[in-house]
Design a protein around this motif. Sequence first.
Motif, mmCIF file in Angstrom:
data_model
loop_
_atom_site.group_PDB
_atom_site.id
_atom_site.type_symbol
_atom_site.label_atom_id
_atom_site.label_comp_id
_atom_site.label_asym_id
_atom_site.label_seq_id
_atom_site.Cartn_x
_atom_site.Cartn_y
_atom_site.Cartn_z
ATOM 1 N N GLY A 98 0.195 4.502 4.236
ATOM 2 C CA GLY A 98 -0.907 4.018 3.282
ATOM 3 C C GLY A 98 -2.395 3.943 4.126
ATOM 4 O O GLY A 98 -2.245 3.500 5.375
ATOM 5 N N ILE A 104 -4.654 4.251 14.570
ATOM 6 C CA ILE A 104 -4.935 5.272 15.325
ATOM 7 C C ILE A 104 -4.442 6.831 15.019
ATOM 8 O O ILE A 104 -3.463 6.741 14.070
ATOM 9 N N GLY A 131 0.894 -1.363 0.119
ATOM 10 C CA GLY A 131 0.042 0.090 -0.018
ATOM 11 C C GLY A 131 0.780 1.458 -0.080
ATOM 12 O O GLY A 131 1.490 1.657 -1.073
ATOM 13 N N GLY A 132 1.060 1.697 1.251
ATOM 14 C CA GLY A 132 1.987 3.013 1.190
ATOM 15 C C GLY A 132 3.412 2.561 1.606
ATOM 16 O O GLY A 132 4.314 3.340 1.643
ATOM 17 N N GLY A 133 3.705 1.461 1.881
ATOM 18 C CA GLY A 133 5.125 1.011 2.118
ATOM 19 C C GLY A 133 5.566 1.341 3.399
ATOM 20 O O GLY A 133 6.857 1.331 3.589
ATOM 21 N N LEU A 172 -7.301 -5.142 -0.717
ATOM 22 C CA LEU A 172 -8.212 -3.910 -0.788
ATOM 23 C C LEU A 172 -8.116 -3.143 -1.878
ATOM 24 O O LEU A 172 -7.043 -2.607 -2.004
ATOM 25 N N TYR A 218 0.126 -3.556 19.353
ATOM 26 C CA TYR A 218 -0.406 -2.982 18.246
ATOM 27 C C TYR A 218 0.309 -3.598 16.867
ATOM 28 O O TYR A 218 1.344 -3.525 16.656
ATOM 29 N N GLY A 231 5.053 -0.396 6.453
ATOM 30 C CA GLY A 231 5.052 -1.305 7.556
ATOM 31 C C GLY A 231 6.698 -1.342 7.907
ATOM 32 O O GLY A 231 7.463 -1.663 6.870
#
Length: 465
Positions: A150, A160, A85-87, A211, A418, A89
């Motif tokens: 992302g 959050i 996604g946004g990279g 997704l 989390y 992680g």
Amino acid sequence: MQDLRLTTLSGSTMVLPQSAVSGFCSRICGDVLGPGEDDYDKARSVFNAMIDRRPALIVQCAGVEDVMAAVAFIRDHDLLASIRGGGHGVTGHAVCDGGLVIDLSRMKNVRVDPARRTAHAEGGATWGDFDRETQTFGLASTGGIVPTTGIAGLTLGGGIGYLNRKYGLACDNLISADVVTADGRVLKASAEDNADLFWALRGGGGNFGVLTSLEYRVHPVGPVLGGELIFPLDRAKETLRFYRDWSLTAADEVRADATLLSSPEGPALAIIVCYCGSIDDGERVLRPLRQFGPPVVDTIGPSPYARIQNLLTEVLAPGFCHYWKSGFFRSFSDDAIERLVDFFAADVPSPFAAVAIEHLGGAVARVGERDTAFSHRRAQHSCLVLRAWPDPAASQDNIAWGRSCYGVVEPFLEQGVYVNYLGDEGESRVRAAYGANYERLAALKQKYDPTNCFRGNQNIKPSDK
Ligand SMILES: Cc1cc2nc3c(=O)[nH]c(=O)nc-3n(C[C@H](O)[C@H](O)[C@H](O)COP(=O)(O)OP(=O)(O)OC[C@H]3O[C@@H](n4cnc5c(N)ncnc54)[C@H](O)[C@@H]3O)c2cc1C
């Protein structure tokens, strides 16, 4: 393309003939990149510079049809794959060695329906993309506090952000999602359609499919009252005790994160505040915190929400190696504050280290722990130990500092963690991340991804495995 060596799900290597690879590429509207091609290195780099993985193919999808083709290809050939996604992680699960990356970063369109107060965003959009479009209409939803994160990865883990005490987590604002599942179907997940999948997507991470689109509830937000307070480190203990007591009874409209940080300017305690109600009410609510001490810097004032969302963009720029370790405070006690500040003051690292105390509670805590896959609803504060450094050769010392710091706070933390802040910390920590909901998630993984096709994540094993 020539014959291609690819890693399979079992970890072995297979060679795919050139004809099969070009047949696949011809179905893709976006770009397919392999080693040696222009943009390959850019496309395989992620936020955490510790990660240096070399995928065999990166499929930069242009739309749902490309995603479906990529999923069919990995399924037909039993290939290792990851979803990007946004990279952001920190584990770098967005990329995989020798496998295929389903890269959504080109799918960034965001469409707002101001009358219905909803926003549809494609699965590769970032919070910067999302805030830009929604703020055009004076609207926003709870999202990550750095614009390049992302929306999909963040929401799938819970999500959050500055609005979480008023409007809940990002996943609490998700109305529906379009998901390409392992068997190649496109399913709508919502309270009415595939409700079990919808439950799993709200905290279960990228385990259940790709997704392609997410629909959110959005709320009138802005101008907000926000900014930063800085306190010297030698007043950090008393300030953190005051902050803790104040934050536990604060109005839902406010989120205030307290961060011990070291930067090139030296160590300090910073409190970043965002109040999303009326400015007059916010002035009253924030006054005790602003008058305590008082702080040596106070930048709080009426502000566009997007400016507050940008406060940490420079500090958390890509290109640095990162080590993160986190948990939820059982109680942010005087003892925890004492030991944490003593540790930080005794061994002030450089150039960048932080211990962020994030402000939860409010609307986050009013959802039951079994109502969504995200279960850590009771915690009032989370704790994120974050260490960043530029030179990969210095990793050992920096990681050692991160571990020692976490060792100091660990006795005060819950068992849970989390999932979006979790590193590569082993099976028991993955279970702790999904907490009370792990068994139900494993049963749904069995239903939606029985071969564990989507395993490049904090992985939930299908219940029959
Ligand atoms: C600088 C920075 C700031 C952050 N701030 C916050 C914050 O304010 N709040 C917060 O809650 N978290 C925050 N995070 C953590 C963030 O939520 C996680 O890193 C999250 O995984 C990022 O999602 P992404 O899409 O950018 O990441 P990626 O690395 O691209 O994806 C991570 C994982 O998410 C899954 N995924 C991503 N996109 C899709 C998709 N379209 N379909 C299916 N699965 C997908 C995949 O499993 C993938 O491996 C922050 C992280 C960073 C680095």
